[in-house]
Design a protein around this motif. Structure first.
Motif, short mmCIF file in Angstrom:
data_model
loop_
_atom_site.label_atom_id
_atom_site.label_comp_id
_atom_site.label_asym_id
_atom_site.label_seq_id
_atom_site.Cartn_x
_atom_site.Cartn_y
_atom_site.Cartn_z
N ASP A 233 0.88 -1.17 0.00
CA ASP A 233 0.00 0.00 0.00
C ASP A 233 0.92 1.22 0.00
O ASP A 233 1.32 1.74 1.05
CB ASP A 233 -0.90 -0.01 1.23
N ARG B 32 -14.58 -1.04 -3.60
CA ARG B 32 -13.85 -2.26 -3.95
C ARG B 32 -14.03 -2.55 -5.44
O ARG B 32 -14.75 -3.47 -5.84
CB ARG B 32 -14.32 -3.41 -3.09
N ALA C 63 -3.97 -0.08 7.38
CA ALA C 63 -5.14 -0.75 7.96
C ALA C 63 -5.42 -0.20 9.37
O ALA C 63 -4.51 -0.12 10.19
CB ALA C 63 -4.87 -2.25 8.02
N ASP D 4 -3.11 -0.06 -4.51
CA ASP D 4 -3.12 0.05 -3.05
C ASP D 4 -4.33 -0.67 -2.46
O ASP D 4 -4.25 -1.23 -1.37
CB ASP D 4 -3.12 1.51 -2.61
N LEU D 5 -5.45 -0.61 -3.17
CA LEU D 5 -6.64 -1.33 -2.70
C LEU D 5 -6.36 -2.82 -2.61
O LEU D 5 -6.79 -3.49 -1.65
CB LEU D 5 -7.81 -1.06 -3.65
N GLN E 95 -5.06 -4.16 0.64
CA GLN E 95 -5.90 -4.13 1.84
C GLN E 95 -7.12 -5.03 1.74
O GLN E 95 -7.95 -5.03 2.65
CB GLN E 95 -6.33 -2.68 2.14
N LEU E 96 -7.27 -5.79 0.66
CA LEU E 96 -8.43 -6.68 0.52
C LEU E 96 -8.19 -7.98 1.29
O LEU E 96 -7.16 -8.63 1.12
CB LEU E 96 -8.68 -6.99 -0.95
N ARG E 97 -9.15 -8.33 2.11
CA ARG E 97 -9.04 -9.55 2.92
C ARG E 97 -9.62 -10.76 2.18
O ARG E 97 -10.53 -10.60 1.36
CB ARG E 97 -9.81 -9.38 4.22
N GLU F 151 -9.86 -3.69 10.04
CA GLU F 151 -10.28 -3.90 8.65
C GLU F 151 -9.03 -3.72 7.80
O GLU F 151 -8.03 -3.16 8.26
CB GLU F 151 -11.39 -2.94 8.23
N GLY F 152 -9.09 -4.18 6.55
CA GLY F 152 -7.87 -4.16 5.76
C GLY F 152 -6.88 -5.20 6.24
O GLY F 152 -7.19 -6.06 7.08
N SER G 38 -0.70 -2.61 7.91
CA SER G 38 -0.43 -1.33 8.55
C SER G 38 1.05 -1.00 8.36
O SER G 38 1.87 -1.89 8.12
CB SER G 38 -0.76 -1.39 10.05
N ARG H 166 -12.41 6.03 2.21
CA ARG H 166 -12.64 4.61 1.95
C ARG H 166 -12.80 4.38 0.44
O ARG H 166 -13.51 5.12 -0.23
CB ARG H 166 -13.90 4.15 2.68
#
Length: 280
Positions: A34, A170, A76, A264-265, A268-270, A108-109, A112, A167
């Motif tokens: 990120d 997605r 995150a 970057d998204l 952070q996607l789980r 979330e995300g 960090s 935010r």
């Protein structure tokens, strides 16, 4: 003049802006996944753009300072504590020598970032302090008991008056890749609006997506170069988005490229979260 790793969490590495110019030798670029969050952390502590930061993965990290230091945590969302005191996420904090800094699990995300004023004084490998998790080039993953040297900070600039992190929807925007002609029939148009789930085996190498299978030509290609954001389509028909630790070559067709602003998204996607593809 150091900081000690007490608990590195599931995976914590050092990252900077990456190791460019070595792909012809098979060395991936690596670098913070990120990039925006890492850059913001450095901005908050008055760091240089090429300074290294700590990248955590889901579980956070626990550190002990060996001298007073200014640090910032971004990326995150998570609880940040100095001793038993909670401090702000996304803001510079000066902590005394001997303090225990806890970066908690991401609420979330996934990732960090911890930046320290003065930067982390770690020897670069091939011009970068980034850890590549595919070939393990660069500094090793952080481990309990490890001491990280911290450089001497210069005059810190004023931090931003306010940090606004919006935010992101997605949505991953796709442009045609060099092998888009390997898609069958109307498959390219069918990607517009297609929804996928993030697979559990996603990592710094690639974001693996599971969902509608994309029809493609039979057969394989000789290995060819791959760029950051390349969308490779293996025989399973489920796409893989290559991230910072991607291999430098691959034999499956690259049918699309994810817009650079959307990478970057991907960081952070789980696993299990849904993401929509959008053709542009």
């Amino acid at each position: 003049m150091s900081i000690e790793v007490l608990d590195p969490g599931p995976l914590a590495t050092l990252q900077d802006r990456g190791r460019r110019g070595w792909a012809h030798l098979g060395v991936p670029r690596a670098g913070a996944l990120d990039r925006g969050a890492a850059a913001l952390a450095l901005r908050l502590v008055g760091g240089a753009p090429d300074d290294a930061v700590v990248e955590t993965t889901l579980g956070g990290i626990v550190l002990r300072t060996h001298r007073a230091v200014t640090l910032a945590v971004t990326g995150a969302p998570c609880r940040v504590g100095v001793g038993r005191r909670a401090v702000a996420h996304g803001a510079p904090v000066t902590v005394p020598a001997g303090a225990v800094v806890t970066v908690g699990p991401a609420t979330e995300g996934v990732r960090s970032y911890v930046a320290l004023a003065g930067g982390l004084d770690v020897d670069p490998v091939l011009g970068s302090r980034s850890t590549d998790t595919l070939a393990w080039v660069g500094p090793p993953r952080l481990a309990a008991g490890q001491l990280l040297a911290v450089g001497r900070p210069g005059p810190l600039p004023e931090p931003p008056a306010a940090v606004v992190v919006r935010r992101r929807e997605r949505v991953l925007r796709l442009r045609p890749g060099p092998r888009v002609d390997w898609l069958a029939g109307a498959a390219w148009a069918g990607l517009d609006g297609a929804e996928y789930a993030v697979a559990p085996d996603s990592d710094r190498v690639g974001l693996r997506l599971t969902g509608p299978r994309i029809a493609r030509r039979e057969g394989e290609l000789p290995s060819e170069g791959i760029v950051l954001g390349a969308v490779q389509l293996p025989p399973s028909g489920e796409p893989v988005v290559f991230l910072a630790d991607h291999p430098t070559t691959g034999g499956y067709p690259v049918v699309a490229i994810v817009d650079d602003d959307d990478l970057d998204l991907c960081a952070q996607l789980r696993p299990g979260e849904r993401v929509v593809l959008r053709v542009v």
